[in-house]
Design a protein around this motif. Structure first.
Motif, PDB file in Angstrom:
ATOM      1  N   LEU A  93      34.695  27.191  40.413  1.00 28.68           N
ATOM      2  CA  LEU A  93      35.363  26.897  39.148  1.00 28.68           C
ATOM      3  C   LEU A  93      35.256  25.413  38.831  1.00 28.68           C
ATOM      4  CD1 LEU A  93      38.592  28.988  39.776  1.00 28.68           C
ATOM      5  CD2 LEU A  93      36.893  29.482  38.029  1.00 28.68           C
ATOM      6  N   THR A  94      34.902  25.082  37.600  1.00 24.57           N
ATOM      7  CA  THR A  94      34.887  23.686  37.178  1.00 24.57           C
ATOM      8  C   THR A  94      36.296  23.251  36.813  1.00 24.57           C
ATOM      9  OG1 THR A  94      32.623  23.783  36.367  1.00 24.57           O
ATOM     10  CG2 THR A  94      34.022  22.055  35.459  1.00 24.57           C
ATOM     11  N   VAL A  95      36.752  22.139  37.383  1.00 24.63           N
ATOM     12  CA  VAL A  95      38.082  21.611  37.106  1.00 24.63           C
ATOM     13  C   VAL A  95      38.068  20.903  35.754  1.00 24.63           C
ATOM     14  CG1 VAL A  95      39.853  19.972  37.854  1.00 24.63           C
ATOM     15  CG2 VAL A  95      38.661  21.405  39.545  1.00 24.63           C
ATOM     16  N   ASP A  96      38.883  21.394  34.817  1.00 27.54           N
ATOM     17  CA  ASP A  96      38.969  20.803  33.477  1.00 27.54           C
ATOM     18  C   ASP A  96      39.979  19.671  33.416  1.00 27.54           C
ATOM     19  OD1 ASP A  96      37.199  22.707  31.927  1.00 27.54           O
ATOM     20  OD2 ASP A  96      38.644  24.128  32.769  1.00 27.54           O
ATOM     21  N   HIS A  97      41.057  19.798  34.209  1.00 28.13           N
ATOM     22  CA  HIS A  97      42.098  18.765  34.209  1.00 28.13           C
ATOM     23  C   HIS A  97      42.646  18.615  35.625  1.00 28.13           C
ATOM     24  CE1 HIS A  97      42.143  18.327  29.881  1.00 28.13           C
ATOM     25  NE2 HIS A  97      42.182  19.647  29.768  1.00 28.13           N
ATOM     26  N   TYR A  98      42.967  17.377  35.951  1.00 28.64           N
ATOM     27  CA  TYR A  98      43.475  17.039  37.285  1.00 28.64           C
ATOM     28  C   TYR A  98      44.818  16.333  37.125  1.00 28.64           C
ATOM     29  CZ  TYR A  98      43.877  14.361  41.662  1.00 28.64           C
ATOM     30  OH  TYR A  98      44.324  13.796  42.833  1.00 28.64           O
ATOM     31  N   ALA A  99      45.770  16.693  37.969  1.00 34.57           N
ATOM     32  CA  ALA A  99      47.072  16.021  37.981  1.00 34.57           C
ATOM     33  C   ALA A  99      47.452  15.728  39.421  1.00 34.57           C
ATOM     34  CB  ALA A  99      48.148  16.889  37.331  1.00 34.57           C
ATOM     35  N   GLU A 100      47.910  14.520  39.658  1.00 33.99           N
ATOM     36  CA  GLU A 100      48.298  14.081  40.998  1.00 33.99           C
ATOM     37  C   GLU A 100      49.758  13.646  40.953  1.00 33.99           C
ATOM     38  OE1 GLU A 100      47.189  10.148  43.486  1.00 33.99           O
ATOM     39  OE2 GLU A 100      45.478  11.356  42.826  1.00 33.99           O
ATOM     40  N   ILE A 101      50.558  14.216  41.821  1.00 35.17           N
ATOM     41  CA  ILE A 101      51.972  13.858  41.855  1.00 35.17           C
ATOM     42  C   ILE A 101      52.279  13.129  43.151  1.00 35.17           C
ATOM     43  CG2 ILE A 101      52.649  16.137  42.769  1.00 35.17           C
ATOM     44  CD1 ILE A 101      55.298  15.741  41.109  1.00 35.17           C
ATOM     45  N   GLY A 102      52.848  11.939  43.036  1.00 26.71           N
ATOM     46  CA  GLY A 102      53.322  11.244  44.213  1.00 26.71           C
ATOM     47  C   GLY A 102      54.536  11.986  44.741  1.00 26.71           C
ATOM     48  N   MET A 103      54.464  12.433  46.001  1.00 32.06           N
ATOM     49  CA  MET A 103      55.506  13.329  46.496  1.00 32.06           C
ATOM     50  C   MET A 103      56.891  12.684  46.470  1.00 32.06           C
ATOM     51  SD  MET A 103      54.039  16.161  46.862  1.00 32.06           S
ATOM     52  CE  MET A 103      55.200  17.165  47.788  1.00 32.06           C
ATOM     53  N   GLY A 104      56.928  11.363  46.562  1.00 33.62           N
ATOM     54  CA  GLY A 104      58.214  10.709  46.417  1.00 33.62           C
ATOM     55  C   GLY A 104      58.803  10.910  45.034  1.00 33.62           C
ATOM     56  N   GLY A 105      57.932  11.133  44.034  1.00 30.19           N
ATOM     57  CA  GLY A 105      58.392  11.356  42.667  1.00 30.19           C
ATOM     58  C   GLY A 105      58.950  12.745  42.440  1.00 30.19           C
ATOM     59  N   VAL A 106      58.664  13.681  43.344  1.00 26.56           N
ATOM     60  CA  VAL A 106      59.202  15.032  43.206  1.00 26.56           C
ATOM     61  C   VAL A 106      60.729  14.998  43.141  1.00 26.56           C
ATOM     62  CG1 VAL A 106      59.477  17.253  44.377  1.00 26.56           C
ATOM     63  CG2 VAL A 106      57.241  16.146  44.318  1.00 26.56           C
ATOM     64  N   ALA A 107      61.323  14.149  43.962  1.00 24.25           N
ATOM     65  CA  ALA A 107      62.787  14.053  43.987  1.00 24.25           C
ATOM     66  C   ALA A 107      63.330  13.659  42.628  1.00 24.25           C
ATOM     67  CB  ALA A 107      63.226  13.044  45.048  1.00 24.25           C
ATOM     68  N   HIS A 108      62.668  12.735  41.955  1.00 23.78           N
ATOM     69  CA  HIS A 108      63.139  12.289  40.648  1.00 23.78           C
ATOM     70  C   HIS A 108      63.031  13.396  39.609  1.00 23.78           C
ATOM     71  CE1 HIS A 108      63.467   8.305  42.264  1.00 23.78           C
ATOM     72  NE2 HIS A 108      62.175   8.222  42.525  1.00 23.78           N
ATOM     73  N   VAL A 109      61.953  14.193  39.670  1.00 23.13           N
ATOM     74  CA  VAL A 109      61.788  15.298  38.729  1.00 23.13           C
ATOM     75  C   VAL A 109      62.877  16.351  38.946  1.00 23.13           C
ATOM     76  CG1 VAL A 109      60.263  17.161  37.984  1.00 23.13           C
ATOM     77  CG2 VAL A 109      59.313  14.911  38.515  1.00 23.13           C
ATOM     78  N   VAL A 110      63.131  16.692  40.213  1.00 23.89           N
ATOM     79  CA  VAL A 110      64.178  17.674  40.515  1.00 23.89           C
ATOM     80  C   VAL A 110      65.538  17.178  40.025  1.00 23.89           C
ATOM     81  CG1 VAL A 110      65.454  18.809  42.383  1.00 23.89           C
ATOM     82  CG2 VAL A 110      62.956  18.718  42.447  1.00 23.89           C
ATOM     83  N   ASP A 111      65.829  15.913  40.265  1.00 21.06           N
ATOM     84  CA  ASP A 111      67.106  15.367  39.812  1.00 21.06           C
ATOM     85  C   ASP A 111      67.194  15.340  38.290  1.00 21.06           C
ATOM     86  OD1 ASP A 111      68.096  15.005  42.383  1.00 21.06           O
ATOM     87  OD2 ASP A 111      67.344  12.951  42.542  1.00 21.06           O
ATOM     88  N   ALA A 112      66.037  15.138  37.619  1.00 22.48           N
ATOM     89  CA  ALA A 112      66.034  15.086  36.159  1.00 22.48           C
ATOM     90  C   ALA A 112      66.361  16.435  35.539  1.00 22.48           C
ATOM     91  CB  ALA A 112      64.678  14.593  35.653  1.00 22.48           C
TER      92      ALA A 112
END
Length: 297
Positions: free
Chosen positions: A113-132
C-alpha cells in the motif's frame, strides 16, 4: 461561520510537518501511517534505558478503501521485515535508521500500500490529548504493576487521565501477549479518545475546541502534504475503523518469537496469509470486526 473558519485557519497554521512520503505510485483508497515516537530522555518520553535517539513503539496502518470497511491495523514494532538498504530487521529499526521516510518505504514494501499521509505523535503528548478530552475509560482484565511502563492496574475498567493512559498504551513486558497485547490496548485508547470527541458538542464549546486542537497539534507532526482538512479526515477514519462497521486488528502472525539471528526475538508474519490480507485491506473486502492476533488465539 466566523468562529469555525477562524479555528480552521488557526489550526492549519499550527500544524507541524516533516518530510515522510516516498512518491510511490498511488494505490486504491487512502492510506495513513501513524507512528508513536519516543525520544530517549526527552520530557514525557520513556525513561533512559540505554537506547540512543528515537524509536517508534506504535505503528498503525489506517486505510479507507474506495468501498468497504475502513481498517485500522496494528503493525507490531518487532515485525521482521526487509528494511531498504539495511536488509532483514525489526520494523521499528527503520524509524531509528532513517526516520519517517525510511519507515514509510518499509511499510509500503511490507503491505503493498502506498502511504498517502503520515502522522507522528510524540508519546509524551498522548497525555495532553487525553487530558484535553477530559480523560477516558479503559479496561484490562489483569492486575499489573509494571515499572518499565509505569502501569499500575487492578482488573476491570477505570476512568484515567493522561499519565495513566500513556502507561496503559506502553505496557508490554507484563502482558503475556507482548506486542500484540500492547497493540490491543493502543487501539482501545485511540477508540476511547475518538469516542470522547463529540463534534456537535464542540461547536457549542469553543474553549474545548481550542484546548483539543492545541493539544493535538502540539503532539502531532504530519507529512509535508497534509493540511488541516486531511487531519480532519484522519480523525473521521479513526472513528469509522473503531465503529461497528470497521475493521481492527493485526496482520496474520506465524510466530511471536522468531529468531533469525542478530536481532533477538522478532514477530514473523504469516508469509502465505499476509499478502492476500493486505490486498483485502486495500480493496475493502475484509468483514467488519476484529482480525489477526497472536497465533492460536
Amino acid at each position: 461561520m466566523a468562529w469555525p473558519v477562524g479555528l480552521l485557519l488557526w489550526a492549519g497554521g499550527k500544524l507541524q510537518h516533516t518530510p515522510a512520503l516516498s512518491g510511490a505510485a498511488d494505490t486504491a483508497g487512502t492510506t495513513y501511517l501513524l507512528a508513536g515516537s519516543d525520544a530517549r530522555g526527552d520530557e514525557g518520553g520513556i525513561a533512559e534505558d540505554g537506547t540512543e535517539g528515537r524509536r517508534t513503539d506504535t505503528i498503525l496502518l489506517l486505510h479507507v478503501p474506495e468501498s468497504g470497511p475502513t481498517a485500522l491495523i496494528s503493525l507490531p514494532r518487532d515485525t521482521y521485515v526487509e528494511v531498504p538498504g539495511h536488509g532483514g530487521a525489526k520494523l521499528n529499526s527503520a524509524f531509528a535508521l532513517g526516520g519517517a521516510p525510511l519507515l514509510v518505504q518499509t511499510v509500503e514494501g511490507l503491505t503493498g500500500l502506498t502511504v498517502d499521509h503520515y502522522a507522528e505523535i510524540g508519546m509524551g503528548g498522548v497525555a495532553h490529548v487525553v487530558d484535553a478530552v477530559g480523560g477516558v475509560n479503559l479496561c484490562y482484565d489483569a492486575a499489573v504493576d509494571d515499572p518499565d511502563s509505569g502501569m499500575v492496574w487492578t482488573p476491570g475498567c477505570h476512568d484515567v487521565g493522561g499519565t495513566q493512559a500513556l502507561a496503559f498504551a506502553r505496557m508490554r513486558k507484563a502482558d503475556p501477549l507482548g506486542d500484540v497485547g500492547r497493540a490491543l490496548r493502543q487501539r482501545q485508547l485511540i477508540a476511547a479518545v475518538v469516542g470522547k470527541v463529540d463534534p456537535k458538542a464542540l461547536v457549542t464549546r469553543p474553549g474545548a475546541q481550542v484546548a483539543l486542537v492545541d493539544a493535538g497539534t502540539g503532539a502531532l507532526t504530519f507529512d509535508e502534504r497534509s493540511g488541516v482538512l486531511d487531519v480532519a479526515r484522519l480523525a473521521l477514519a479513526f472513528r469509522a475503523a473503531n465503529g461497528p462497521g470497521g475493521v481492527t486488528g493485526t496482520p496474520p502472525i506465524a510466530d511471536l518469537d522468531y529468531r533469525p539471528g542478530g536481532i533477538g526475538s522478532a514477530v514473523l508474519l504469516d508469509e502465505a496469509a499476509a499478502p492476500p490480507f493486505f490486498v483485502a485491506v486495500r480493496d475493502g473486502t475484509l468483514p467488519a470486526g476484529a482480525v489477526g492476533g497472536a497465533p492460536g488465539t
